[in-house]
Scaffold this active site. Structure first.
Site, mmCIF file in Angstrom:
data_model
loop_
_atom_site.group_PDB
_atom_site.id
_atom_site.type_symbol
_atom_site.label_atom_id
_atom_site.label_comp_id
_atom_site.label_asym_id
_atom_site.label_seq_id
_atom_site.Cartn_x
_atom_site.Cartn_y
_atom_site.Cartn_z
ATOM 1 N N GLU A 239 6.830 144.817 -38.453
ATOM 2 C CA GLU A 239 7.810 143.583 -38.098
ATOM 3 C C GLU A 239 8.968 143.899 -38.931
ATOM 4 O O GLU A 239 9.927 143.863 -38.152
ATOM 5 C CB GLU A 239 7.039 142.581 -38.219
ATOM 6 N N ALA B 266 -4.503 134.111 -42.242
ATOM 7 C CA ALA B 266 -4.497 132.966 -42.260
ATOM 8 C C ALA B 266 -5.540 132.155 -41.445
ATOM 9 O O ALA B 266 -6.302 131.212 -41.959
ATOM 10 C CB ALA B 266 -3.242 132.352 -41.456
HETATM 11 C C1 LIG Z 1 4.634 138.872 -45.303
HETATM 12 C C2 LIG Z 1 3.186 138.032 -44.802
HETATM 13 C C3 LIG Z 1 3.022 138.386 -43.570
HETATM 14 C C4 LIG Z 1 1.968 137.733 -43.203
HETATM 15 N N1 LIG Z 1 1.286 137.621 -41.685
HETATM 16 C C5 LIG Z 1 0.368 137.290 -41.330
HETATM 17 C C6 LIG Z 1 -0.006 137.001 -39.823
HETATM 18 O O1 LIG Z 1 0.984 137.262 -38.963
HETATM 19 N N2 LIG Z 1 -1.043 136.469 -39.522
HETATM 20 C C7 LIG Z 1 -1.955 136.111 -40.322
HETATM 21 O O2 LIG Z 1 -2.921 135.694 -40.073
HETATM 22 N N3 LIG Z 1 -1.627 136.278 -41.774
HETATM 23 C C8 LIG Z 1 -0.568 136.751 -42.055
HETATM 24 N N4 LIG Z 1 -0.295 136.656 -43.486
HETATM 25 C C9 LIG Z 1 -1.399 136.463 -44.420
HETATM 26 C C10 LIG Z 1 -1.432 134.969 -44.545
HETATM 27 O O3 LIG Z 1 -0.155 134.417 -44.933
HETATM 28 C C11 LIG Z 1 -2.496 134.863 -45.524
HETATM 29 O O4 LIG Z 1 -3.786 135.321 -45.401
HETATM 30 C C12 LIG Z 1 -2.643 133.138 -46.070
HETATM 31 O O5 LIG Z 1 -1.441 132.553 -46.534
HETATM 32 C C13 LIG Z 1 -3.949 132.936 -47.020
HETATM 33 O O6 LIG Z 1 -3.831 131.451 -46.969
HETATM 34 P P1 LIG Z 1 -4.239 130.919 -48.269
HETATM 35 O O7 LIG Z 1 -4.315 129.611 -48.334
HETATM 36 O O8 LIG Z 1 -5.588 131.690 -48.840
HETATM 37 O O9 LIG Z 1 -3.261 131.317 -49.514
HETATM 38 P P2 LIG Z 1 -1.488 131.121 -49.519
HETATM 39 O O10 LIG Z 1 -1.247 130.695 -48.226
HETATM 40 O O11 LIG Z 1 -0.895 132.182 -50.210
HETATM 41 O O12 LIG Z 1 -1.254 129.798 -50.601
HETATM 42 C C14 LIG Z 1 -1.693 129.702 -51.698
HETATM 43 C C15 LIG Z 1 -0.904 128.774 -52.531
HETATM 44 O O13 LIG Z 1 -1.405 128.619 -53.937
HETATM 45 C C16 LIG Z 1 -0.233 128.465 -54.817
HETATM 46 N N5 LIG Z 1 -0.527 128.879 -55.995
HETATM 47 C C17 LIG Z 1 -1.040 130.363 -56.307
HETATM 48 N N6 LIG Z 1 -1.078 130.274 -57.711
HETATM 49 C C18 LIG Z 1 -0.757 129.258 -58.361
HETATM 50 C C19 LIG Z 1 -0.959 128.686 -59.457
HETATM 51 N N7 LIG Z 1 -1.257 129.314 -60.591
HETATM 52 N N8 LIG Z 1 -0.500 127.502 -59.505
HETATM 53 C C20 LIG Z 1 -0.322 126.562 -58.697
HETATM 54 N N9 LIG Z 1 -0.124 126.919 -57.215
HETATM 55 C C21 LIG Z 1 -0.483 128.269 -57.480
HETATM 56 C C22 LIG Z 1 0.924 129.140 -53.958
HETATM 57 O O14 LIG Z 1 2.204 128.429 -54.352
HETATM 58 C C23 LIG Z 1 0.629 128.930 -52.573
HETATM 59 O O15 LIG Z 1 1.181 127.675 -52.098
HETATM 60 C C24 LIG Z 1 0.883 137.416 -43.948
HETATM 61 C C25 LIG Z 1 1.184 137.309 -45.305
HETATM 62 C C26 LIG Z 1 2.360 137.842 -45.602
HETATM 63 C C27 LIG Z 1 2.701 138.015 -47.174
#
Ligand SMILES: Cc1cc2nc3c(=O)[nH]c(=O)nc-3n(C[C@H](O)[C@H](O)[C@H](O)COP(=O)(O)OP(=O)(O)OC[C@H]3O[C@@H](n4cnc5c(N)ncnc54)[C@H](O)[C@@H]3O)c2cc1C
Length: 447
Positions: free
Chosen positions: A179, A330
């Site tokens: 992308e 996600a």
């Molecule tokens: C550039 C990019 C593009 C992507 N595109 C897609 C896509 O098109 N489709 C898809 O399905 N997935 C995509 N993903 C992957 C998707 O974003 C992740 O799989 C998803 O965000 C995971 O969700 P999560 O809740 O596990 O973690 P996250 O959404 O990463 O959330 C983690 C949270 O924890 C917080 N955090 C971390 N460490 C600490 C700490 N020590 N203290 C306090 N807070 C903390 C962070 O601030 C964050 O808010 C993409 C990822 C990236 C980076």
């Protein structure tokens, strides 16, 4: 060691502490709303980031607040909900406490949803010189670097230096790399020649490097071939079966079939891998050897640690269908969080828990205007239809009506004239300053 206590009222009902307001953390808060538990969400940011569109912020297509949403605004009418803007430093499973920069907090149930971070595979040169893309701040840094380097390209008469300033090397041919390559090529073809008429922008090169034999390895070969065709049409240089083994800020050293090569470019974007962002405090046996993810059972429980769970990118649930854990996307995070909320209720009421089963609803990636690939079950779309599906799904998934409207208007505007209006250097980017901040972070200094 922090001595203070995080100031959260004791409601004398079970307290669920959630680390991380990402896709998993937010879904968990929503699903726990009506239940007799106190929910405390901790995040180092006071907003949620919609990571799939970070690349559009980096390439001046969207403003950052179109893809970020304030956490307090989301849950302002939740009675049993408390948010604390804090950085989790470690967890103490013996004392059932989370240690943050603001103090300690006791939990009855702890859910780690801290996501993932960029994996540089231990290469300090690449870590120092390259641009990762995991956060809003990083996407703004990349936008600044891109524009700063074009300003520098104007100021040099040395043609090799000028080329280096204008060239991009993207490492990793997953959806993010593809992308980004598409968006940068559209900038090259439609926007930068207008902004920089004194530069021969046709000389700008976008290289996409991948260690495997094709882009979008998680999709079918057919979709991958379509994406490859679109990228070539936009002028992206593709390098398969190629590893980037080093980078000094100007030249990337590559390896293909045992032979070394070089790619010139002062803009190297590292989207070649992520690893779990597991907090300190877990026994080594609970963390995967590769990938730094927390091992969980089919109920997202960390086995042998009372009342501790992990969901989303940070969790590794090894099942027969997924021997290395689920993909870090996600939908996995959201589905795990939805089920865990139900299971927590069962646990509190002494009922049996339901195991997690991932429903894969499809994969997609866009390469630029009218160019995308989408797979939903066995059905495949490409080209214009896929592009509209991609846009529809992303707008629908964004949080908040305002964000949906802003993104829609931006994309409509961009569709009409290819314009990307956020070409602003709000804060000058410097690698030295970034290193200083990273070092302070490592030393435990909260900045
Ligand atoms: C550039 C990019 C593009 C992507 N595109 C897609 C896509 O098109 N489709 C898809 O399905 N997935 C995509 N993903 C992957 C998707 O974003 C992740 O799989 C998803 O965000 C995971 O969700 P999560 O809740 O596990 O973690 P996250 O959404 O990463 O959330 C983690 C949270 O924890 C917080 N955090 C971390 N460490 C600490 C700490 N020590 N203290 C306090 N807070 C903390 C962070 O601030 C964050 O808010 C993409 C990822 C990236 C980076």
């Amino acid at each position: 060691m922090v001595q203070a206590t995080l100031d959260v009222p004791d409601l004398h009902i079970p307290r669920v502490v959630i680390i991380g307001g990402g896709f998993a953390g937010l879904e968990l808060v929503r699903s726990l709303k009506s239940q007799e538990v106190q929910v405390v969400l901790l995040d180092r940011n006071n907003y949620h980031t919609f990571q799939p569109l970070l690349y559009q912020v980096a390439t001046a297509g969207l403003e950052p607040d179109a893809i970020a949403f304030p956490i307090r605004k989301l849950f302002h009418n939740y009675e049993n909900f408390y948010f604390r803007y804090s950085v989790v430093q470690e967890i103490d499973t013996q004392q059932k406490e989370v240690v943050t920069n603001l103090g300690k907090l006791k939990y009855d149930y702890l859910v780690v949803a801290s996501g993932s971070r960029t994996n540089f595979f231990g290469n300090e040169n690449i870590r120092y010189h390259s641009m990762p893309l995991k956060t809003v701040v990083q996407s703004l840094q990349l936008r600044s670097l891109l524009l700063q380097n074009f300003e520098k390209a104007l100021q040099t008469k040395d043609l090799t230096k000028r080329e280096a300033y204008m060239n991009f090397v993207i490492v990793g041919g997953g959806p993010t790399g593809v992308e980004l390559a598409g968006a940068l090529s559209e900038l090259k073809n439609y926007v930068l020649p207008v902004d920089y008429p004194e530069l021969d922008v046709r000389k700008m090169q976008v290289h996409l490097v991948d260690a495997g034999p094709r882009v979008l390895a998680a999709l079918s070969e057919e979709s991958s071939a379509s994406a490859e065709r679109y990228l070539k049409k936009l002028g992206v240089h593709l390098h398969f079966n190629t590893l980037v083994k080093d980078y000094d800020g100007t030249t990337a050293i590559t390896i293909k079939d045992g032979e070394e090569g070089q790619l010139l470019g002062r803009n190297l974007i590292w989207s070649a891998g992520v690893e779990g962002n597991a907090p300190k405090g877990f026994d080594a046996s609970k963390i995967t050897e590769r990938g730094n993810r927390i091992l969980v059972n089919e109920f997202n429980q960390v086995e042998g640690v009372q009342n501790v769970f992990a969901v989303g990118d940070v969790a590794c649930m090894k099942l027969e269908d997924f021997p290395n854990g689920h993909p870090m996307v996600a939908p996995v995070a959201i589905q795990q969080a939805t089920l865990l909320a139900k299971n927590l209720k069962c646990l509190i009421n002494g009922k049996s828990l339901k195991p997690f089963k991932y429903q894969n609803k499809g994969s997609m990636a866009t390469v630029g205007k009218n160019k995308a690939v989408v797979e939903i079950g066995k059905t495949r779309f490409k080209g214009v239809s896929a592009w509209f599906i991609w846009m529809f799904v992303h707008i629908l998934s964004l949080i908040g009506l305002r964000n949906k409207a802003i993104v829609f208007i931006n994309w409509f505007w961009n569709y009409l004239n290819y314009d990307r209006s956020n070409r602003l250097i709000i804060s000058r980017f410097s690698k030295e300053e970034r290193k200083e901040k990273r070092d302070k972070g490592k030393a435990g200094v909260v900045i």
